[in-house]
Enzyme design. Structure first.
Site, short mmCIF file in Angstrom:
data_model
loop_
_atom_site.label_atom_id
_atom_site.label_comp_id
_atom_site.label_asym_id
_atom_site.label_seq_id
_atom_site.Cartn_x
_atom_site.Cartn_y
_atom_site.Cartn_z
N ASN A 7 -25.13 -36.42 13.56
CA ASN A 7 -24.06 -35.66 13.73
C ASN A 7 -23.52 -34.94 12.29
OD1 ASN A 7 -21.59 -34.42 14.51
ND2 ASN A 7 -20.70 -36.15 15.44
N LYS A 14 -22.76 -38.06 9.93
CA LYS A 14 -22.75 -39.31 10.56
C LYS A 14 -24.01 -39.34 11.08
CE LYS A 14 -18.20 -38.33 11.81
NZ LYS A 14 -17.40 -37.97 13.23
N ARG A 90 -26.72 -33.64 17.38
CA ARG A 90 -25.55 -33.01 18.07
C ARG A 90 -25.32 -31.67 17.75
NH1 ARG A 90 -19.32 -33.43 17.13
NH2 ARG A 90 -18.64 -32.29 18.88
N HIS A 180 -17.21 -30.82 24.41
CA HIS A 180 -17.16 -32.44 24.77
C HIS A 180 -18.06 -32.67 25.97
CE1 HIS A 180 -12.67 -32.38 23.16
NE2 HIS A 180 -13.64 -32.96 22.21
N HIS A 208 -11.05 -36.28 28.67
CA HIS A 208 -11.61 -36.57 27.20
C HIS A 208 -10.09 -36.20 26.49
CE1 HIS A 208 -14.25 -37.03 23.68
NE2 HIS A 208 -13.42 -36.44 23.17
N GLY A 210 -8.55 -36.74 22.94
CA GLY A 210 -8.45 -37.19 21.68
C GLY A 210 -7.74 -36.23 20.89
N ARG A 241 -3.95 -28.04 17.74
CA ARG A 241 -4.60 -26.82 18.63
C ARG A 241 -3.47 -26.33 19.61
NH1 ARG A 241 -10.47 -28.71 19.69
NH2 ARG A 241 -10.74 -29.71 17.83
N ARG A 285 0.03 -41.92 17.73
CA ARG A 285 0.72 -43.03 17.12
C ARG A 285 1.87 -42.93 16.76
NH1 ARG A 285 -5.01 -45.58 15.19
NH2 ARG A 285 -5.26 -43.34 14.81
N GLU A 385 -20.50 -41.08 22.50
CA GLU A 385 -21.38 -39.88 22.60
C GLU A 385 -22.66 -40.04 21.88
OE1 GLU A 385 -17.69 -38.01 21.25
OE2 GLU A 385 -18.26 -36.11 22.16
P1 ADP Z 1 -11.62 -36.89 17.52
O1 ADP Z 1 -11.51 -35.68 18.52
O2 ADP Z 1 -11.17 -36.65 16.17
O3 ADP Z 1 -12.84 -37.68 17.80
P2 ADP Z 1 -10.25 -39.42 18.72
O4 ADP Z 1 -10.79 -39.41 20.00
O5 ADP Z 1 -10.43 -40.51 17.70
O6 ADP Z 1 -10.26 -37.87 17.96
O7 ADP Z 1 -8.68 -39.60 19.03
C1 ADP Z 1 -7.79 -39.24 18.03
C2 ADP Z 1 -6.41 -39.53 18.69
O8 ADP Z 1 -6.52 -40.92 19.33
C3 ADP Z 1 -5.26 -39.75 17.41
O9 ADP Z 1 -4.12 -38.94 18.08
C4 ADP Z 1 -4.73 -41.22 17.76
O10 ADP Z 1 -3.41 -41.25 17.74
C5 ADP Z 1 -5.24 -41.62 19.12
N1 ADP Z 1 -5.77 -43.14 18.70
C6 ADP Z 1 -6.89 -43.47 18.19
N2 ADP Z 1 -7.02 -44.65 18.09
C7 ADP Z 1 -5.86 -45.26 18.60
C8 ADP Z 1 -5.46 -46.53 19.00
N3 ADP Z 1 -6.13 -47.67 18.53
N4 ADP Z 1 -4.12 -46.72 19.40
C9 ADP Z 1 -3.31 -45.61 19.67
N5 ADP Z 1 -3.96 -44.27 19.66
C10 ADP Z 1 -5.26 -44.18 19.06
#
Ligand code: ADP
Length: 397
Positions: A7, A14, A90, A180, A208, A210, A241, A285, A385
């Site tokens: 990736n 990665k 990827r 995604h 999804h 994140g 975004r 968080r 993924e």
């Molecule tokens: P990316 O799109 O960068 O892959 P991720 O899927 O890692 O993003 O998601 C990042 C988000 O997920 C952040 O807002 C973070 O707060 C939340 N997150 C990730 N791990 C945890 C966790 N263990 N507890 C609570 N929230 C989490």
């Protein structure tokens, strides 16, 4: 058979090496700061970690070092390169050019470079650099491109078209492509397996959620709609975004702020979303901590996120004419009970009832958080993924 999944980002790379006999990860790592002073590879293998700090001016040098790490004396897991049966790469944007994972040949490289770079200007050139680097150091090893958007290629025309002049769609390829896709496909298949049903019988909404978030409608195993659009800026608001916004408001804001079109898109991508609303953080968080401490803008950002996600769940249930399962995945989807609860709240009329205790319980792997009398299954499914790319690669070769 061992499969290497790569990736590549503009300054990062990665990788994971899978043994496909049992789908285990036997080595993994990440290179950071390619082409920038202080490049570093953090590699794991044999239960150990090793950090390599050396100049990596380009992706080729980075890949050479990754391959070196794979048969390093301490952390190496292979004896020779010939053990790697194929490499899965990827790729973010496919346009309409690649409808499925694709084995690389000269024609494929030409299309990737000449047609898709402008659709994924940040990501696709990096993926091509990673591809060339691997081809140079592993000549003869099959290379497969796995596109984030190809799972969405089954959307019907009425779902992927924007309301612009048809001629302009034809001339410039401006339409919804989604993102995604590898994750949406993976978790929808895992959901079907978990429920012991054929994917063909299921109507699933996959969330999804994140840093980037997208929601998809998966009907009978194929994607029929998704919330991201021409680029990953569309859909729900995200970490930084904006998500969807009236195009006239964009022009109005650009004038007020004195930004040109490119800067405006950067603003919408980097300064908006839950970060812009809360003024605190893009990380959920931090938003939850802020809300618990009484910060109303953190609460607003969380409320907006759950509300917009919920609207897509409802819209996609309508689009599919039913709903059997909602899947939550990715960083927020897997780890943030309050978001899941808010998304599912008041959806009883669709047969959606969350079990609050199960939703709040800690756990790992696939978890069913639907109430006993919920007609719709609500599942948490960790996305993977890299494994999905490895499976696609193996299937193709
Ligand atoms: P990316 O799109 O960068 O892959 P991720 O899927 O890692 O993003 O998601 C990042 C988000 O997920 C952040 O807002 C973070 O707060 C939340 N997150 C990730 N791990 C945890 C966790 N263990 N507890 C609570 N929230 C989490």
């Amino acid at each position: 058979m061992k499969i290497l999944v790569v990736n590549a980002g503009s300054s990062s790379l990665k990788y994971q090496l899978f043994d496909m006999q049992n789908e285990s990860v036997i080595a993994k790592g990440a290179v950071e700061r390619i082409g920038i002073a202080g490049s570093v590879l953090k590699a794991k293998g044999n239960g150990k970690e090793k950090v390599y700090t050396q100049d990596m001016p380009d992706h080729k040098v980075a890949i050479q070092l990754v391959l070196h790490a794979l048969h390093d004396d301490e952390i190496g897991v292979i004896k020779s390169m010939s053990e790697i049966g194929a490499v899965g790469h990827r790729v973010v944007a496919s346009g309409e050019y690649f409808k499925k994972p694709t084995l690389v040949d000269d024609e494929v490289i030409k299309t990737l470079e000449e047609k898709t770079f402008e659709l994924g200007p940040l990501h696709n050139p990096a993926a091509a650099a990673g591809l060339h680097a691997c081809m140079d150091v592993m000549p003869g090893t099959p290379m497969v491109l796995v596109f984030d958007s190809s799972f969405h290629q089954t959307m019907p025309e009425k779902a992927y078209m924007f309301g612009i002049k048809y001629e302009d769609y034809k001339a410039y390829g401006v339409r919804k492509y989604g993102a995604h896709g590898t994750s949406h496909k993976y978790v929808s298949q895992e959901a079907a397996k978990y429920l012991g049903k054929d994917a063909k019988q299921l109507k699933i909404v996959t969330c999804h959620l994140g840093n980037g978030s997208s929601i998809s409608a998966v009907d009978g195993g194929v994607c029929v709609d998704t919330s991201m659009g021409f680029t990953p800026l569309d859909g729900v608001l995200m970490g930084t975004r904006s998500g969807c916004i009236d195009a006239s408001a964009v022009e109005f804001l650009a004038r007020k702020k004195g930004l040109d079109a490119a800067k405006m898109v950067t603003y919408l991508n980097k300064e908006c979303g839950v970060l812009g609303i809360s003024g605190v953080s893009s990380d959920f968080r931090d938003l939850i901590a802020g809300m618990e401490a009484g910060n109303q803008r953190c609460k607003l950002a969380l409320d907006m996120f759950a509300y917009q996600t919920k609207k897509f769940v409802g819209a996609y249930a309508a689009a599919m004419g039913g709903l059997d399962c909602i899947v939550f995945t990715a960083g927020i989807g897997e780890n943030t009970p309050t978001v899941r609860e808010d998304v599912c709240e008041n959806l009883d009329f669709l047969g959606v009832k969350i079990d609050k205790e199960a939703n709040n319980a800690k756990g790992s792997g696939i978890r069913d958080i639907s109430a006993k009398d919920s007609k719709v299954k609500i599942l948490i499914i960790p996305t993977n993924e890299e494994l999905a790319i490895a499976r696609e690669t193996l299937a193709l070769i």
